[in-house]
Design a protein around this motif. Structure first.
Motif, PDB file in Angstrom:
ATOM      1  N   VAL A  42       0.851  -1.191   0.000  1.00 38.93           N
ATOM      2  CA  VAL A  42       0.000   0.000   0.000  1.00 38.93           C
ATOM      3  C   VAL A  42       0.886   1.240   0.000  1.00 38.93           C
ATOM      4  CG1 VAL A  42      -1.858  -1.200   1.185  1.00 38.93           C
ATOM      5  CG2 VAL A  42      -0.210   0.089   2.530  1.00 38.93           C
ATOM      6  N   GLU A  43       0.492   2.252  -0.734  1.00 41.44           N
ATOM      7  CA  GLU A  43       1.293   3.467  -0.865  1.00 41.44           C
ATOM      8  C   GLU A  43       0.873   4.545   0.124  1.00 41.44           C
ATOM      9  OE1 GLU A  43       1.146   4.711  -4.899  1.00 41.44           O
ATOM     10  OE2 GLU A  43       2.181   2.929  -5.658  1.00 41.44           O
ATOM     11  N   SER A  44      -0.383   4.518   0.548  1.00 43.08           N
ATOM     12  CA  SER A  44      -0.894   5.488   1.510  1.00 43.08           C
ATOM     13  C   SER A  44      -2.158   4.907   2.120  1.00 43.08           C
ATOM     14  CB  SER A  44      -1.192   6.834   0.834  1.00 43.08           C
ATOM     15  OG  SER A  44      -2.186   6.669  -0.168  1.00 43.08           O
ATOM     16  N   PHE A  45      -2.610   5.526   3.202  1.00 44.58           N
ATOM     17  CA  PHE A  45      -3.795   4.970   3.847  1.00 44.58           C
ATOM     18  C   PHE A  45      -5.028   5.149   2.969  1.00 44.58           C
ATOM     19  CE2 PHE A  45      -7.675   5.103   6.264  1.00 44.58           C
ATOM     20  CZ  PHE A  45      -7.576   3.923   6.986  1.00 44.58           C
ATOM     21  N   ASP A  46      -5.800   4.068   2.886  1.00 43.95           N
ATOM     22  CA  ASP A  46      -7.095   4.093   2.205  1.00 43.95           C
ATOM     23  C   ASP A  46      -7.928   2.972   2.812  1.00 43.95           C
ATOM     24  OD1 ASP A  46      -9.251   3.573   0.244  1.00 43.95           O
ATOM     25  OD2 ASP A  46      -8.144   4.985  -1.018  1.00 43.95           O
ATOM     26  N   TRP A  47      -9.178   3.277   3.143  1.00 44.57           N
ATOM     27  CA  TRP A  47     -10.038   2.250   3.731  1.00 44.57           C
ATOM     28  C   TRP A  47     -10.275   1.082   2.775  1.00 44.57           C
ATOM     29  CZ3 TRP A  47     -10.797   1.680   8.658  1.00 44.57           C
ATOM     30  CH2 TRP A  47     -10.790   2.780   9.524  1.00 44.57           C
ATOM     31  N   THR A  79     -14.912  -0.655   3.720  1.00 41.68           N
ATOM     32  CA  THR A  79     -13.598  -1.232   3.426  1.00 41.68           C
ATOM     33  C   THR A  79     -13.591  -2.268   2.310  1.00 41.68           C
ATOM     34  OG1 THR A  79     -13.908  -2.996   5.053  1.00 41.68           O
ATOM     35  CG2 THR A  79     -12.911  -0.926   5.829  1.00 41.68           C
ATOM     36  N   GLY A  80     -14.739  -2.868   2.033  1.00 38.97           N
ATOM     37  CA  GLY A  80     -14.761  -3.982   1.099  1.00 38.97           C
ATOM     38  C   GLY A  80     -14.233  -5.264   1.705  1.00 38.97           C
ATOM     39  N   LEU A 130       0.794  -3.591  18.663  1.00 34.42           N
ATOM     40  CA  LEU A 130       0.079  -2.681  17.771  1.00 34.42           C
ATOM     41  C   LEU A 130       0.741  -1.314  17.629  1.00 34.42           C
ATOM     42  CD1 LEU A 130      -3.628  -3.486  18.722  1.00 34.42           C
ATOM     43  CD2 LEU A 130      -2.249  -4.407  16.839  1.00 34.42           C
ATOM     44  N   GLN A 131       1.770  -1.028  18.425  1.00 36.32           N
ATOM     45  CA  GLN A 131       2.385   0.300  18.319  1.00 36.32           C
ATOM     46  C   GLN A 131       2.948   0.573  16.919  1.00 36.32           C
ATOM     47  OE1 GLN A 131       2.308   2.671  20.974  1.00 36.32           O
ATOM     48  NE2 GLN A 131       2.645   3.909  19.152  1.00 36.32           N
ATOM     49  N   PRO A 132       3.650  -0.381  16.283  1.00 30.33           N
ATOM     50  CA  PRO A 132       4.120  -0.107  14.916  1.00 30.33           C
ATOM     51  C   PRO A 132       2.983   0.179  13.938  1.00 30.33           C
ATOM     52  CG  PRO A 132       5.312  -1.956  15.853  1.00 30.33           C
ATOM     53  CD  PRO A 132       4.179  -1.662  16.791  1.00 30.33           C
ATOM     54  N   TRP A 133       1.843  -0.426  14.150  1.00 29.17           N
ATOM     55  CA  TRP A 133       0.697  -0.162  13.282  1.00 29.17           C
ATOM     56  C   TRP A 133       0.148   1.244  13.525  1.00 29.17           C
ATOM     57  CZ3 TRP A 133      -0.705  -3.545   9.492  1.00 29.17           C
ATOM     58  CH2 TRP A 133      -0.132  -4.825   9.555  1.00 29.17           C
ATOM     59  N   VAL A 134       0.064   1.633  14.794  1.00 28.74           N
ATOM     60  CA  VAL A 134      -0.379   2.991  15.118  1.00 28.74           C
ATOM     61  C   VAL A 134       0.544   4.019  14.469  1.00 28.74           C
ATOM     62  CG1 VAL A 134      -0.654   4.665  16.997  1.00 28.74           C
ATOM     63  CG2 VAL A 134      -1.468   2.319  17.293  1.00 28.74           C
ATOM     64  N   ASP A 135       1.848   3.737  14.489  1.00 27.80           N
ATOM     65  CA  ASP A 135       2.845   4.701  14.022  1.00 27.80           C
ATOM     66  C   ASP A 135       2.981   4.751  12.504  1.00 27.80           C
ATOM     67  OD1 ASP A 135       3.386   5.285  16.663  1.00 27.80           O
ATOM     68  OD2 ASP A 135       5.134   3.955  16.779  1.00 27.80           O
ATOM     69  N   ASP A 136       2.436   3.774  11.798  1.00 31.64           N
ATOM     70  CA  ASP A 136       2.604   3.687  10.342  1.00 31.64           C
ATOM     71  C   ASP A 136       1.508   4.495   9.646  1.00 31.64           C
ATOM     72  OD1 ASP A 136       2.866   2.990   7.670  1.00 31.64           O
ATOM     73  OD2 ASP A 136       3.325   0.889   8.102  1.00 31.64           O
ATOM     74  N   ALA A 137       1.885   5.618   9.061  1.00 30.23           N
ATOM     75  CA  ALA A 137       0.911   6.506   8.416  1.00 30.23           C
ATOM     76  C   ALA A 137       0.249   5.852   7.207  1.00 30.23           C
ATOM     77  CB  ALA A 137       1.588   7.805   7.989  1.00 30.23           C
ATOM     78  N   LYS A 138       0.868   4.832   6.642  1.00 32.71           N
ATOM     79  CA  LYS A 138       0.249   4.130   5.517  1.00 32.71           C
ATOM     80  C   LYS A 138      -0.855   3.188   5.984  1.00 32.71           C
ATOM     81  CE  LYS A 138       4.336   4.102   2.507  1.00 32.71           C
ATOM     82  NZ  LYS A 138       5.261   3.225   1.734  1.00 32.71           N
ATOM     83  N   GLN A 139      -0.813   2.817   7.264  1.00 27.10           N
ATOM     84  CA  GLN A 139      -1.763   1.838   7.784  1.00 27.10           C
ATOM     85  C   GLN A 139      -2.828   2.449   8.697  1.00 27.10           C
ATOM     86  OE1 GLN A 139      -1.881  -1.074   6.670  1.00 27.10           O
ATOM     87  NE2 GLN A 139       0.148  -1.658   5.945  1.00 27.10           N
ATOM     88  N   THR A 140      -2.568   3.628   9.218  1.00 27.20           N
ATOM     89  CA  THR A 140      -3.477   4.229  10.197  1.00 27.20           C
ATOM     90  C   THR A 140      -4.153   5.460   9.619  1.00 27.20           C
ATOM     91  OG1 THR A 140      -2.157   3.407  12.037  1.00 27.20           O
ATOM     92  CG2 THR A 140      -3.626   5.250  12.503  1.00 27.20           C
ATOM     93  N   ALA A 141      -5.469   5.522   9.777  1.00 28.68           N
ATOM     94  CA  ALA A 141      -6.250   6.640   9.247  1.00 28.68           C
ATOM     95  C   ALA A 141      -5.764   7.958   9.840  1.00 28.68           C
ATOM     96  CB  ALA A 141      -7.728   6.444   9.563  1.00 28.68           C
ATOM     97  N   PRO A 142      -5.653   9.001   9.035  1.00 23.16           N
ATOM     98  CA  PRO A 142      -5.134  10.275   9.540  1.00 23.16           C
ATOM     99  C   PRO A 142      -5.993  10.895  10.631  1.00 23.16           C
ATOM    100  CG  PRO A 142      -5.989  10.494   7.297  1.00 23.16           C
ATOM    101  CD  PRO A 142      -5.934   9.038   7.588  1.00 23.16           C
ATOM    102  N   ASP A 143      -7.271  10.528  10.690  1.00 24.67           N
ATOM    103  CA  ASP A 143      -8.154  11.085  11.716  1.00 24.67           C
ATOM    104  C   ASP A 143      -8.398  10.106  12.870  1.00 24.67           C
ATOM    105  OD1 ASP A 143      -9.652   9.247  10.326  1.00 24.67           O
ATOM    106  OD2 ASP A 143     -11.423  10.530  10.086  1.00 24.67           O
TER     107      ASP A 143
END
Length: 459
Positions: A42-47, A79-80, A130-143
């Motif tokens: 994934v290149e950026s966050f998208d649901w 999300t599909g 889950l901390q690495p997932w929280v910190d990954d802007a490609k995986q975590t919604a900006p809001d």
């Protein structure tokens, strides 16, 4: 207490019976896995990043899972991702999730968990950090706004897997979805009729309970105080308000310290207070204690703050008559334990990206606000706790909405040493407290015996 609180505490009790199995499972398990890899194409966050994937979830029957189940079509459309949600009674859930994680099969991608469960699962390498997932802007919604969670609840999800230490540090093993702290409930009308002020300290509470014990009010003989006295570890939750106020620790440097001078003082004060309660209180679980308070026969009660819906519901004999106060202050200030239902990810899942999207959605501001209508109190996010929806749900409950938030923000923490043997340690400690209440042994004798048994259990 409404049904979800009953199930929560029954689950705590069910964990007692699983203690030996869990401890053995941890010993048989591997060590904590290295920091998880959140990378993908994934290149950026998208649901829609994981559209077409399928998740299997396992949860206990609870307002957390009820709200998720009711709103799952929204997640699937957003999300599909297709979702299969299995819910079980809490006792069955505890057995099945342990068995599934121990197998390493990855059959369930995400699940409900709590602090003692996290300790067992993290030590064995079964649960994802889950901390690495929280910190990954490609995986975590900006809001997603991770900082919106109450700090005490996030701290309760962290552990560095150091036996009897490291709580609040290291990996983030789950995201909080439901919590309870421990408050002082009191009958406003009984106190007013007897010119008793709301106690602020432990000594003031004991004095007030003694003054009110045995008085007559509206044709009933009043007990000064009621709480749990059962000899299992959930009894430590209300007692934590005294233990923390005296700075008591269960284990220090790998040795039991329940019999420290401050431990003796805290239990002595608790015993003195419990002796103003019903004769059978030494055997009470949360349920019997709550029923006593609902019957209008006790002036004071310490227990889970979100029992309030049962006190205030239509038809309750004490609706509108209950006051809500912070736990009483001791030499080390005010204190409360907390129990947190959270959502975790299976370290063996083959759909971690999709599972993380589910956990984000299920702990989002939007869903936690919706969950209020399903009885999911108290919210784990500051913004939801302060929302108009929460204010409307608790309208007419006096200081409840202020008190529970202050407990959580300023006084609540998980006060026990993390380990796979925690439930056994808790049972031993609770048994000693019960023995002192029943005057089967002095406080010193009971706690010395408990300390020896705890040391044997954790060797």
């Amino acid at each position: 207490m409404n049904n979800h609180v009953r199930r929560l505490h029954r689950g705590s009790r069910a964990a007692v019976g699983l203690a030996a199995l869990m401890a053995a499972s941890v010993l048989a398990g591997c060590t904590t896995s290295s920091s998880p890899d959140t990378s993908s194409d994934v290149e950026s966050f998208d649901w829609k990043n994981y559209e077409g994937e399928e998740l299997n979830l396992l949860m206990s029957e609870h307002p957390v899972s009820a709200a998720i189940k009711e709103n799952l079509p929204d997640f699937e459309e957003k999300t599909g991702i297709s979702v299969n949600l299995e819910t079980l009674s809490e006792s069955d859930y505890m057995v099945k999730i342990l068995t599934e994680l121990q197998s390493g099969s990855g059959n369930y991608d995400a699940f409900m968990t709590s602090q003692p469960m996290n300790y067992q699962y993290a030590a064995a390498g079964w649960i994802e950090d889950l901390q690495p997932w929280v910190d990954d802007a490609k995986q975590t919604a900006p809001d997603y706004d991770f900082d919106d969670f109450f700090p005490a609840l996030i701290e309760a999800q962290r552990w560095d897997t150091t036996d009897f230490g490291g709580a609040g540090e290291g990996g983030l093993w789950a995201i909080p979805a439901n919590e309870e702290g421990y408050a002082l409930f009191y009958r406003k009308d009984i106190l007013e009729a007897n010119s008793v002020e709301v106690p602020q300290t432990i000594d003031e509470l004991i004095a007030a309970a003694k003054k009110l014990d045995g008085t007559e009010f509206e044709g009933k003989t009043i007990n000064g105080f009621v709480s749990r006295g059962d000899k299992t570890f959930p009894t430590l939750n209300p007692f934590s308000t005294f233990a923390g106020a005296y700075g008591v620790k269960d284990i220090t440097d790998g040795k039991a310290t329940v019999n420290s001078p401050e431990g003796v003082e805290a239990v002595s004060k608790w015993v003195e207070l419990m002796q103003t309660g019903p004769q059978a209180a030494s055997t009470y679980t949360w349920y019997e204690a709550q029923q006593d308070f609902l019957a209008g026969t006790s002036a004071f009660y310490i227990d889970a703050d979100h029992m309030a819906p049962d006190f205030e519901k239509e038809g309750s004999a004490i609706a509108g008559k209950v006051g809500y106060a912070l736990p009483p202050e001791g030499p080390e200030g005010r204190s409360s334990s907390l129990w947190v239902w959270s959502l975790g990810m299976n370290a063996a899942s083959e759909h971690k990206g999709a599972a993380w999207q589910f956990i984000q959605w299920a702990t989002s501001k939007e869903l936690l606000t919706t969950a209020i209508s399903n009885g999911n109190m108290n919210p784990t996010r500051v913004s939801v706790a302060d929302s108009p929806e929460m204010a409307a749900a608790t309208e007419g409950w006096g200081d409840y909405n202020t008190v529970w938030k202050e407990i959580l923000a300023d006084h609540a923490s998980w006060p026990y040493a993390p380990s796979s043997t925690w439930t056994e340690v808790g049972d031993i400690w609770a048994t000693a407290i019960q023995s002192a209440i029943l005057e089967q042994a002095s406080v010193e004798e009971a706690l010395d015996d408990a300390a020896a048994k705890i040391d044997a259990a954790i060797e």
